[in-house]
Design a protein around this motif. Sequence first.
Motif, short mmCIF file in Angstrom:
data_model
loop_
_atom_site.label_atom_id
_atom_site.label_comp_id
_atom_site.label_asym_id
_atom_site.label_seq_id
_atom_site.Cartn_x
_atom_site.Cartn_y
_atom_site.Cartn_z
N GLU A 122 14.16 63.19 65.46
CA GLU A 122 14.69 63.88 66.65
C GLU A 122 16.03 63.29 67.06
O GLU A 122 16.95 64.02 67.46
CB GLU A 122 13.69 63.80 67.80
N LEU A 123 16.17 61.98 66.96
CA LEU A 123 17.45 61.34 67.26
C LEU A 123 18.52 61.82 66.29
O LEU A 123 19.65 62.15 66.70
CB LEU A 123 17.30 59.83 67.22
N VAL A 124 18.19 61.88 65.01
CA VAL A 124 19.14 62.35 64.00
C VAL A 124 19.59 63.77 64.33
O VAL A 124 20.79 64.08 64.29
CB VAL A 124 18.51 62.30 62.59
N GLU A 125 18.66 64.62 64.66
CA GLU A 125 18.99 66.01 64.96
C GLU A 125 19.95 66.10 66.15
O GLU A 125 20.93 66.88 66.13
CB GLU A 125 17.71 66.80 65.26
N ALA A 126 19.69 65.29 67.19
CA ALA A 126 20.54 65.32 68.38
C ALA A 126 21.94 64.81 68.09
O ALA A 126 22.94 65.36 68.57
CB ALA A 126 19.89 64.49 69.50
N VAL A 127 22.04 63.77 67.29
CA VAL A 127 23.36 63.21 66.95
C VAL A 127 24.15 64.19 66.09
O VAL A 127 25.35 64.42 66.30
CB VAL A 127 23.21 61.85 66.25
N HIS A 128 23.50 64.79 65.12
CA HIS A 128 24.17 65.79 64.29
C HIS A 128 24.66 66.96 65.13
O HIS A 128 25.76 67.48 64.93
CB HIS A 128 23.24 66.27 63.19
N ALA A 129 23.86 67.38 66.10
CA ALA A 129 24.25 68.47 66.98
C ALA A 129 25.47 68.09 67.82
O ALA A 129 26.27 68.96 68.19
CB ALA A 129 23.09 68.88 67.88
N ALA A 130 25.61 66.78 68.10
CA ALA A 130 26.75 66.29 68.88
C ALA A 130 27.98 66.06 68.01
O ALA A 130 29.03 65.65 68.52
CB ALA A 130 26.37 65.01 69.61
N GLY A 131 27.86 66.29 66.70
CA GLY A 131 29.01 66.21 65.82
C GLY A 131 29.25 64.88 65.16
O GLY A 131 30.31 64.67 64.55
N ALA A 132 28.28 63.96 65.23
CA ALA A 132 28.43 62.65 64.60
C ALA A 132 27.39 62.47 63.49
O ALA A 132 26.49 63.30 63.32
CB ALA A 132 28.29 61.54 65.63
N ARG A 133 27.55 61.39 62.72
CA ARG A 133 26.59 61.06 61.67
C ARG A 133 25.70 59.93 62.16
O ARG A 133 25.94 59.32 63.19
CB ARG A 133 27.29 60.64 60.38
N VAL A 134 24.68 59.61 61.37
CA VAL A 134 23.71 58.60 61.77
C VAL A 134 23.60 57.51 60.72
O VAL A 134 23.49 57.80 59.52
CB VAL A 134 22.31 59.23 61.99
N MET A 135 23.63 56.27 61.18
CA MET A 135 23.34 55.11 60.33
C MET A 135 21.99 54.56 60.77
O MET A 135 21.82 54.18 61.93
CB MET A 135 24.42 54.04 60.45
N ALA A 136 21.03 54.53 59.86
CA ALA A 136 19.70 54.02 60.15
C ALA A 136 19.66 52.52 59.92
O ALA A 136 19.85 52.07 58.79
CB ALA A 136 18.67 54.72 59.27
N ASP A 137 19.43 51.77 60.98
CA ASP A 137 19.28 50.32 60.86
C ASP A 137 17.82 50.02 60.58
O ASP A 137 16.95 50.30 61.41
CB ASP A 137 19.71 49.63 62.16
N VAL A 138 17.54 49.45 59.39
CA VAL A 138 16.16 49.26 58.96
C VAL A 138 15.90 47.80 58.62
O VAL A 138 16.82 46.99 58.50
CB VAL A 138 15.82 50.15 57.76
N SER A 139 14.61 47.49 58.44
CA SER A 139 14.22 46.13 58.09
C SER A 139 13.46 46.05 56.77
O SER A 139 13.28 44.96 56.23
CB SER A 139 13.36 45.52 59.20
N THR A 140 13.03 47.21 56.25
CA THR A 140 12.24 47.22 55.01
C THR A 140 12.64 48.39 54.14
O THR A 140 13.28 49.35 54.61
CB THR A 140 10.73 47.34 55.31
N LEU A 141 12.23 48.34 52.90
CA LEU A 141 12.48 49.43 51.97
C LEU A 141 11.82 50.71 52.45
O LEU A 141 12.43 51.79 52.43
CB LEU A 141 11.96 49.05 50.57
#
Length: 227
Positions: A115-134
């Motif tokens: 849902e966060l990704v969808e909202a950011v894309h709708a706002a015209g930006a890309r998303v970087m996922a900060d993760v801790s595991t594979l």
Amino acid sequence: MTTQDLADALRGRLIVSCQAPPGDPMCETSTLVRLAGAAAAGGGAAVRADGPEVVAAIRDAVDLPVIGLWKDGDVTRVRITPTVRHAVAIAEAGAAVVAADATDRPRPDGSSFAELVEAVHAAGARVMADVSTLAEGVRAAGQGADFVSTTLSGYVPGTPEQDGPDLALVAALAAAVDVPVVAEGRISTPEQAAEALALGAHSVVVGTAITAPTALTARFVAGLPPL
């Protein structure tokens, strides 16, 4: 700039994290803007910055893409862009990319990472996922993340604490996902940065080793013999 153009601009390049913790003498917008300017002058390809005010100020002053985030909350919980509201605010501040926690921990607003990704894309930006595991990285890529970063390895309960970067995770993610993998976390030398790229990282983020004089000073002080 399209997503592909942005990825091409960051390929094999250094992203400089221009942040400072609350209470640090460097934690002031104009100071962080100057740090970003210095990063650009030194050849950095992008800047990672925290908070809408700082993101907007750097975007206006420095001709580099800004990877924005918003740290809010306790360090033991999701705090890197923890809600959809935070993410949209960072996109609206002018970030080309919004970095957000994509671990398997619950988000404080009850939203999913998708849902966060969808909202950011709708706002015209890309998303970087900060993760801790594979597993988190694979899931985030499947949910639409444009980049996956190893930012949170070693900082989330259950992940191994390490003195250096988690290069094994960098290599594993690079082999498992189709989106660019960004190496971040405890990279302190040019040699480590180069090794991350050799293992498949698309780009490398360095923060403390470049932009944190308080932490660097403390490291030198701790290394001196006792008086």
